[in-house]
Design a protein around this motif. Structure first.
Motif, mmCIF file in Angstrom:
data_model
loop_
_atom_site.group_PDB
_atom_site.id
_atom_site.type_symbol
_atom_site.label_atom_id
_atom_site.label_comp_id
_atom_site.label_asym_id
_atom_site.label_seq_id
_atom_site.Cartn_x
_atom_site.Cartn_y
_atom_site.Cartn_z
ATOM 1 N N GLN A 142 0.520 -2.282 -12.303
ATOM 2 C CA GLN A 142 -0.632 -1.387 -12.515
ATOM 3 C C GLN A 142 -0.719 -0.349 -11.389
ATOM 4 O O GLN A 142 -0.982 0.838 -11.629
ATOM 5 N N MET A 143 -0.465 -0.800 -10.157
ATOM 6 C CA MET A 143 -0.541 0.121 -9.015
ATOM 7 C C MET A 143 0.541 1.199 -9.106
ATOM 8 O O MET A 143 0.310 2.365 -8.773
ATOM 9 N N MET A 146 -0.429 3.725 -11.638
ATOM 10 C CA MET A 146 -1.521 4.569 -11.131
ATOM 11 C C MET A 146 -0.975 5.619 -10.161
ATOM 12 O O MET A 146 -1.369 6.787 -10.199
ATOM 13 N N VAL A 154 -1.640 3.952 -3.442
ATOM 14 C CA VAL A 154 -2.523 2.967 -4.078
ATOM 15 C C VAL A 154 -2.423 1.643 -3.315
ATOM 16 O O VAL A 154 -1.312 1.208 -2.987
ATOM 17 N N PRO A 177 -15.806 -0.046 -9.335
ATOM 18 C CA PRO A 177 -14.502 0.113 -9.976
ATOM 19 C C PRO A 177 -14.630 0.425 -11.467
ATOM 20 O O PRO A 177 -15.607 0.051 -12.101
ATOM 21 N N GLU A 182 -10.034 0.287 -10.939
ATOM 22 C CA GLU A 182 -9.569 1.410 -10.123
ATOM 23 C C GLU A 182 -10.708 2.023 -9.296
ATOM 24 O O GLU A 182 -11.816 2.233 -9.796
ATOM 25 N N LEU A 244 -5.947 5.553 -3.306
ATOM 26 C CA LEU A 244 -6.680 4.886 -4.389
ATOM 27 C C LEU A 244 -6.491 3.383 -4.231
ATOM 28 O O LEU A 244 -5.656 2.933 -3.449
ATOM 29 N N VAL A 246 -6.775 -0.682 -6.401
ATOM 30 C CA VAL A 246 -7.034 -1.492 -7.591
ATOM 31 C C VAL A 246 -7.672 -2.791 -7.115
ATOM 32 O O VAL A 246 -7.061 -3.528 -6.322
#
Ligand code: G1P
Length: 288
Positions: A142-143, A146, A154, A177, A182, A244, A246
């Motif tokens: 996911q990171m 992103m 991230v 989030p 996020e 950013l 997560v």
């Protein structure tokens, strides 16, 4: 902008695990039967890495020995019927290139990351601290997505009890989030005391970093201890709203202390169908 390189810092002296680390690097201590560094490499590969840079020290030749391709070992594992494990071992050095960068003196995580600069080049990369083990590659995947989408660094984050924050980097973020966790990171502080901590959101040793992070690290003055902290570079990035995060609820084990390591060994063993029944019965008998 596919993210193909993973960096694994593995140059630490393992002081908390003496005397074991007198002969065995911390990263090779088994989590049940598999070294932590193998689990972390599997996670990196699961998130798309085709190249792994291990930052190690000349005093730890066993790490190079471990990642050296060995068809003989792969065959022996396959002969015992453990094909999935054999496949994981086989791809290291075959489908996945492993290179080394040396950190000759222990000067902090930021310095260790800097040591990988030439090997990484001007590309974003994942950074996985092998003291931290995750239940799987989902968070790092996911990171990576992103970072590819937003073109910003991230960090992986998790909420912990306030009593634990002093062992970690702690962040502040904008707003709550999104539904998939996020956030934008607005501040970072390394190992605050609970009563001074700005939040209960910690850095869990998983990062996807833009190459500009190397420039930020290069501009940092060492702390009084002589160490260069990755957290300080992250703070500079966060000040520009270039970091950013997560917030994840992924299963996670911090094996940085002997007790944390022991818990990880037991949890990983309990996930093994061939081991769990006997282990559970024994654990229950201990607690009676
Ligand atoms: C490092 C980082 C810290 C992070 C932690 C995760 O600390 O400096 O920000 O929260 O890893 O495990 P260390 O455990 O190396 O002291």
């Amino acid at each position: 902008m596919a993210i193909r390189t993973a960096v694994i810092p593995a140059a630490g002296m393992g002081t908390r695990f003496l005397p074991a680390t007198k002969a065995v690097p911390k990263e090779l201590m088994p989590i049940f039967d598999t070294p932590a560094i193998q689990l972390v490499m599997d996670e990196a590969i699961g998130a798309g890495a085709t190249r792994i840079v291990i930052v190690t020290s000349p005093n730890k030749p066993a790490i190079e020995q471990y990642v050296k391709p060995s068809p003989e070992v792969v065959k022996r594992v396959r002969d015992t019927g453990r094909n999935e494990l054999a496949d994981r071992l086989e791809r290291i050095g075959k489908d996945v290139e492993v290179v080394f960068a040396m950190q000759n003196e222990p000067r902090g995580l930021g310095h260790a990351v800097s040591c990988a600069r030439d090997q990484v080049g001007k590309e974003p990369f994942t950074l996985l601290l092998p003291d931290e083990l995750m239940g799987g590659p989902a968070l790092l995947q996911q990171m990576v997505e992103m970072c590819e989408r937003e073109k910003k660094s991230v960090v992986g984050l998790k909420q912990v009890p306030m009593s634990e924050v002093s062992s970690y980097g702690v962040v502040t973020t904008t707003a709550t989030p999104t539904s998939n966790g996020e956030v934008t990171v607005t501040g970072v502080v390394e190992k605050p005391q609970p009563d001074e901590s700005p939040s209960d959101l910690i850095l869990i040793g998983r990062y996807v970093l833009m190459p500009e992070m190397f420039d930020l690290l290069a501009g940092l003055a060492p702390a009084a201890s002589g160490e260069i902290q990755l957290t300080d570079a992250l703070l500079l990035g966060a000040n520009e709203r270039n970091v950013l995060g997560v917030v994840s609820d992924i299963a996670r084990f911090d094996t940085g202390t002997p007790l944390g390591w022991l818990k990880a060994v037991i949890e990983f063993a309990r996930q093994r169908e061939d081991v769990a029944p006997a282990l559970d019965a024994w654990l229950l008998s201990l607690l009676k």
